[in-house]
Scaffold this motif. Structure first.
Motif, PDB file in Angstrom:
ATOM      1  N   UNK A 105       0.624  -2.579 -20.362  1.00 33.16           N
ATOM      2  CA  UNK A 105       1.977  -2.748 -19.795  1.00 33.16           C
ATOM      3  C   UNK A 105       3.063  -2.094 -20.628  1.00 33.16           C
ATOM      4  N   UNK A 106       2.775  -1.760 -21.903  1.00 34.68           N
ATOM      5  CA  UNK A 106       3.756  -1.060 -22.722  1.00 34.68           C
ATOM      6  C   UNK A 106       5.073  -1.801 -22.827  1.00 34.68           C
ATOM      7  N   UNK A 107       6.160  -1.104 -22.559  1.00 32.49           N
ATOM      8  CA  UNK A 107       7.486  -1.715 -22.667  1.00 32.49           C
ATOM      9  C   UNK A 107       7.944  -2.379 -21.371  1.00 32.49           C
ATOM     10  N   UNK A 108       7.063  -2.429 -20.370  1.00 31.14           N
ATOM     11  CA  UNK A 108       7.344  -3.233 -19.179  1.00 31.14           C
ATOM     12  C   UNK A 108       7.935  -2.519 -17.987  1.00 31.14           C
ATOM     13  N   UNK A 109       7.881  -1.190 -17.952  1.00 33.42           N
ATOM     14  CA  UNK A 109       8.488  -0.458 -16.841  1.00 33.42           C
ATOM     15  C   UNK A 109       7.858  -0.823 -15.505  1.00 33.42           C
ATOM     16  N   UNK A 110       6.512  -0.892 -15.447  1.00 32.61           N
ATOM     17  CA  UNK A 110       5.844  -1.222 -14.186  1.00 32.61           C
ATOM     18  C   UNK A 110       6.090  -2.679 -13.803  1.00 32.61           C
ATOM     19  N   UNK A 111       6.152  -3.555 -14.786  1.00 32.72           N
ATOM     20  CA  UNK A 111       6.420  -4.970 -14.518  1.00 32.72           C
ATOM     21  C   UNK A 111       7.813  -5.163 -13.931  1.00 32.72           C
ATOM     22  N   UNK A 112       8.790  -4.494 -14.526  1.00 31.29           N
ATOM     23  CA  UNK A 112      10.168  -4.596 -14.048  1.00 31.29           C
ATOM     24  C   UNK A 112      10.269  -4.117 -12.613  1.00 31.29           C
ATOM     25  N   UNK A 113       9.583  -3.013 -12.305  1.00 34.46           N
ATOM     26  CA  UNK A 113       9.618  -2.458 -10.957  1.00 34.46           C
ATOM     27  C   UNK A 113       8.860  -3.350  -9.980  1.00 34.46           C
ATOM     28  N   UNK A 114       7.760  -3.934 -10.428  1.00 32.74           N
ATOM     29  CA  UNK A 114       6.987  -4.830  -9.562  1.00 32.74           C
ATOM     30  C   UNK A 114       7.805  -6.059  -9.154  1.00 32.74           C
ATOM     31  N   UNK A 115       8.545  -6.604 -10.105  1.00 30.87           N
ATOM     32  CA  UNK A 115       9.386  -7.761  -9.789  1.00 30.87           C
ATOM     33  C   UNK A 115      10.490  -7.380  -8.816  1.00 30.87           C
ATOM     34  N   UNK A 116      11.017  -6.165  -8.953  1.00 34.43           N
ATOM     35  CA  UNK A 116      12.082  -5.703  -8.064  1.00 34.43           C
ATOM     36  C   UNK A 116      11.563  -5.486  -6.642  1.00 34.43           C
ATOM     37  N   UNK A 117      10.391  -4.856  -6.534  1.00 31.39           N
ATOM     38  CA  UNK A 117       9.849  -4.533  -5.208  1.00 31.39           C
ATOM     39  C   UNK A 117       9.071  -5.681  -4.581  1.00 31.39           C
ATOM     40  N   UNK A 118       8.325  -6.414  -5.412  1.00 29.67           N
ATOM     41  CA  UNK A 118       7.455  -7.473  -4.898  1.00 29.67           C
ATOM     42  C   UNK A 118       7.594  -8.746  -5.735  1.00 29.67           C
ATOM     43  N   UNK A 119       8.702  -9.451  -5.570  1.00 26.48           N
ATOM     44  CA  UNK A 119       8.903 -10.678  -6.344  1.00 26.48           C
ATOM     45  C   UNK A 119       7.878 -11.762  -6.023  1.00 26.48           C
ATOM     46  N   UNK A 120       7.126 -11.570  -4.937  1.00 27.96           N
ATOM     47  CA  UNK A 120       6.099 -12.557  -4.567  1.00 27.96           C
ATOM     48  C   UNK A 120       4.793 -12.373  -5.342  1.00 27.96           C
ATOM     49  N   UNK A 121       4.595 -11.228  -5.959  1.00 24.63           N
ATOM     50  CA  UNK A 121       3.356 -10.978  -6.683  1.00 24.63           C
ATOM     51  C   UNK A 121       3.221 -11.890  -7.901  1.00 24.63           C
ATOM     52  N   UNK A 122       1.979 -12.255  -8.203  1.00 24.02           N
ATOM     53  CA  UNK A 122       1.649 -12.927  -9.455  1.00 24.02           C
ATOM     54  C   UNK A 122       1.064 -11.875 -10.392  1.00 24.02           C
ATOM     55  N   UNK A 123       1.759 -11.596 -11.488  1.00 19.48           N
ATOM     56  CA  UNK A 123       1.432 -10.471 -12.351  1.00 19.48           C
ATOM     57  C   UNK A 123       0.731 -10.916 -13.631  1.00 19.48           C
ATOM     58  N   UNK A 124      -0.274 -10.161 -14.008  1.00 17.00           N
ATOM     59  CA  UNK A 124      -0.931 -10.343 -15.304  1.00 17.00           C
ATOM     60  C   UNK A 124      -0.691  -9.082 -16.120  1.00 17.00           C
ATOM     61  N   UNK A 125      -0.049  -9.239 -17.274  1.00 17.99           N
ATOM     62  CA  UNK A 125       0.309  -8.102 -18.122  1.00 17.99           C
ATOM     63  C   UNK A 125      -0.586  -8.082 -19.357  1.00 17.99           C
TER      64      UNK A 125
END
Length: 222
Positions: free
Chosen positions: A46-66
């Motif tokens: 996940x590094x510095x979180x770029x994909x996580x930040x975008x995932x929350x913006x586009x799909x706040x319903x997702x359950x994410x594992x980083x």
């Protein structure tokens, strides 16, 4: 490298870096399995979180594992995301995560952006891809983005020169000759296809390219 300078440097080195996370998440979000509300999604490296930040913006319903093996990067990512409740954090490699028994093939999708390129092709790439496949449900997709070796050998000098010019034009402070693939282990499409097939994925489908950086959709077989 300190996390604070990571994204800035990547944007100077990688064409289109500012859009990679947005595009990767959009691609995965459109896949059949990950379209389902509340899907569990794995973000490898996940590094510095770029994909996580975008995932929350586009799909706040997702359950994410980083996942990230670097404590420094994981800490930077957690600070950036502000301890988002939808994210489960793990300092681990994907292989270690699977060995710990926490994956269980329950993920509806995964993101791997600029990770495979750092692993040598001595069994490490195959182990990484195999572990990702074990995390996914049959039919689930992986978005893979990496530096690739060109199959057009006659164009390699021009591509390398273009990459050099891109970095200089992006403001990179160059004090010595640029070595675009220094410290990385890019492979060609034929080798990637062989590895992903052995890991349990179908043939890679290229979905975008910027100079040597290419993005693929891989579907878990079985």
């Amino acid at each position: 490298m300190h996390p604070s300078g990571y994204d800035r440097l990547q944007s100077q080195v990688i064409p289109g870096y500012g859009s990679l996370a947005r595009l990767a998440v959009a691609l995965l979000s459109s896949s059949p399995a990950a379209q389902v509300s509340g899907s569990s999604i794995l973000v490898a490296g996940c590094g510095t979180g770029a994909e996580l930040l975008e995932a929350i913006a586009q799909r706040p319903d997702w359950n994410l594992t980083a996942l990230d093996p670097s404590e420094e990067m994981l800490t930077a990512s957690r600070q950036r995301l502000g301890e988002a409740p939808s994210i489960s954090w793990h300092q681990a490699t994907v292989e270690g995560f699977v060995a710990g028994g926490e994956a269980a093939g329950g993920y509806a999708g995964a993101l791997s952006v600029l990770v495979l390129q750092s692993l040598p092709d001595d069994g490490s790439k195959l182990a990484y891809l195999s572990a990702l496949a074990k995390c996914l449900q049959p039919g689930a997709q992986l978005v893979l983005v990496d530096l690739m070796r060109s199959s057009l050998t006659s164009l390699e000098p021009q591509l390398d020169a273009a990459w050099d010019r891109f970095q200089r034009a992006s403001g990179l402070d160059v004090t010595r000759e640029l070595l675009p693939s220094e410290g990385l282990h890019p492979i060609g499409l034929a080798r990637l296809t062989s590895l992903v097939n052995a890991a349990g994925f179908g043939d890679p489908a290229r979905v975008f390219q910027a100079l040597g950086f290419e993005g693929f959709l891989l579907q878990r077989q079985g």
